[in-house]
Motif scaffolding. Structure first.
Motif, mmCIF file in Angstrom:
data_model
loop_
_atom_site.group_PDB
_atom_site.id
_atom_site.type_symbol
_atom_site.label_atom_id
_atom_site.label_comp_id
_atom_site.label_asym_id
_atom_site.label_seq_id
_atom_site.Cartn_x
_atom_site.Cartn_y
_atom_site.Cartn_z
ATOM 1 N N TYR A 56 0.822 -1.210 0.000
ATOM 2 C CA TYR A 56 0.000 0.000 0.000
ATOM 3 C C TYR A 56 0.849 1.250 0.000
ATOM 4 O O TYR A 56 2.021 1.229 0.310
ATOM 5 C CB TYR A 56 -0.938 0.007 1.215
ATOM 6 C CG TYR A 56 -1.953 -1.103 1.150
ATOM 7 C CD1 TYR A 56 -3.040 -1.022 0.290
ATOM 8 C CD2 TYR A 56 -1.804 -2.248 1.923
ATOM 9 C CE1 TYR A 56 -3.963 -2.050 0.205
ATOM 10 C CE2 TYR A 56 -2.729 -3.286 1.840
ATOM 11 C CZ TYR A 56 -3.796 -3.178 0.983
ATOM 12 O OH TYR A 56 -4.711 -4.194 0.896
ATOM 13 N N HIS A 60 -1.680 2.692 -4.174
ATOM 14 C CA HIS A 60 -2.636 1.626 -3.878
ATOM 15 C C HIS A 60 -3.233 1.895 -2.500
ATOM 16 O O HIS A 60 -2.563 1.705 -1.486
ATOM 17 C CB HIS A 60 -1.937 0.267 -3.926
ATOM 18 C CG HIS A 60 -2.863 -0.897 -3.758
ATOM 19 N ND1 HIS A 60 -2.401 -2.164 -3.543
ATOM 20 C CD2 HIS A 60 -4.217 -0.999 -3.769
ATOM 21 C CE1 HIS A 60 -3.422 -2.998 -3.422
ATOM 22 N NE2 HIS A 60 -4.539 -2.308 -3.553
ATOM 23 N N SER A 61 -4.468 2.322 -2.470
ATOM 24 C CA SER A 61 -5.117 2.796 -1.257
ATOM 25 C C SER A 61 -5.529 1.675 -0.311
ATOM 26 O O SER A 61 -6.335 0.808 -0.669
ATOM 27 C CB SER A 61 -6.364 3.607 -1.634
ATOM 28 O OG SER A 61 -7.116 3.922 -0.491
ATOM 29 N N VAL A 62 -5.002 1.715 0.897
ATOM 30 C CA VAL A 62 -5.408 0.740 1.908
ATOM 31 C C VAL A 62 -6.854 0.979 2.332
ATOM 32 O O VAL A 62 -7.615 0.028 2.535
ATOM 33 C CB VAL A 62 -4.437 0.735 3.124
ATOM 34 C CG1 VAL A 62 -4.517 2.030 3.910
ATOM 35 C CG2 VAL A 62 -4.681 -0.466 4.015
ATOM 36 N N ASP A 65 -9.152 -0.375 -0.416
ATOM 37 C CA ASP A 65 -9.287 -1.828 -0.310
ATOM 38 C C ASP A 65 -10.195 -2.214 0.850
ATOM 39 O O ASP A 65 -10.958 -3.175 0.757
ATOM 40 C CB ASP A 65 -7.922 -2.495 -0.156
ATOM 41 C CG ASP A 65 -7.315 -2.916 -1.488
ATOM 42 O OD1 ASP A 65 -7.908 -2.624 -2.549
ATOM 43 O OD2 ASP A 65 -6.238 -3.557 -1.464
ATOM 44 N N ASP A 68 -13.632 -1.855 -0.415
ATOM 45 C CA ASP A 68 -13.949 -2.892 -1.405
ATOM 46 C C ASP A 68 -14.009 -4.301 -0.819
ATOM 47 O O ASP A 68 -14.787 -5.129 -1.290
ATOM 48 C CB ASP A 68 -12.904 -2.890 -2.531
ATOM 49 C CG ASP A 68 -12.956 -1.643 -3.387
ATOM 50 O OD1 ASP A 68 -13.983 -0.928 -3.360
ATOM 51 O OD2 ASP A 68 -11.949 -1.364 -4.072
ATOM 52 N N LYS A 69 -13.192 -4.572 0.191
ATOM 53 C CA LYS A 69 -13.015 -5.959 0.626
ATOM 54 C C LYS A 69 -13.320 -6.249 2.092
ATOM 55 O O LYS A 69 -13.367 -7.407 2.482
ATOM 56 C CB LYS A 69 -11.574 -6.387 0.363
ATOM 57 C CG LYS A 69 -11.165 -6.291 -1.092
ATOM 58 C CD LYS A 69 -9.681 -6.574 -1.265
ATOM 59 C CE LYS A 69 -9.252 -6.382 -2.707
ATOM 60 N NZ LYS A 69 -7.803 -6.558 -2.861
#
Length: 100
Positions: A56, A60-62, A65, A68-69
């Motif tokens: 991250y 890439h955004s923690v 995520d 999203d997850k």
């Protein structure tokens, strides 16, 4: 791969030895103490090193995520957090909707 089912033991998991209430893993605030200690031990005490080691950073955004997850939500203003955090944020800020 499934994660093991962890059970509270009645003692704080940070290792301080304090007794904690039924169903709890940590004395109040000790979860953050344990988190900070682990980052100090394994990532030079640096949250950026911790994030980078897990893929991250700005690229890439923690928090993206987590939305999203992991069941996090995003307010219309862009604030991201767990559902309880979003509710508190919206109550305090006056925002009333989630981002689409």
């Amino acid at each position: 791969m499934s994660k093991p089912r962890l059970l509270p033991t009645g003692n704080c998991w940070c290792g301080c030895g304090k007794e904690v209430g039924l169903g709890k893993f940590f004395a109040q605030g000790h979860d953050k103490t344990a988190e900070s200690a682990l980052i100090a031990l394994n990532y030079e005490g640096s949250v950026p090193h911790f994030l980078h080691a897990h893929g991250y950073g700005p690229q890439h955004s923690v928090t993206g995520d987590a939305v999203d997850k992991a069941g996090w939500q995003e307010c219309v203003c862009g604030y991201r957090g767990a559902p309880d955090s979003i509710r508190r944020h919206q109550k305090k800020s006056g925002h009333s909707g989630l981002a689409e």
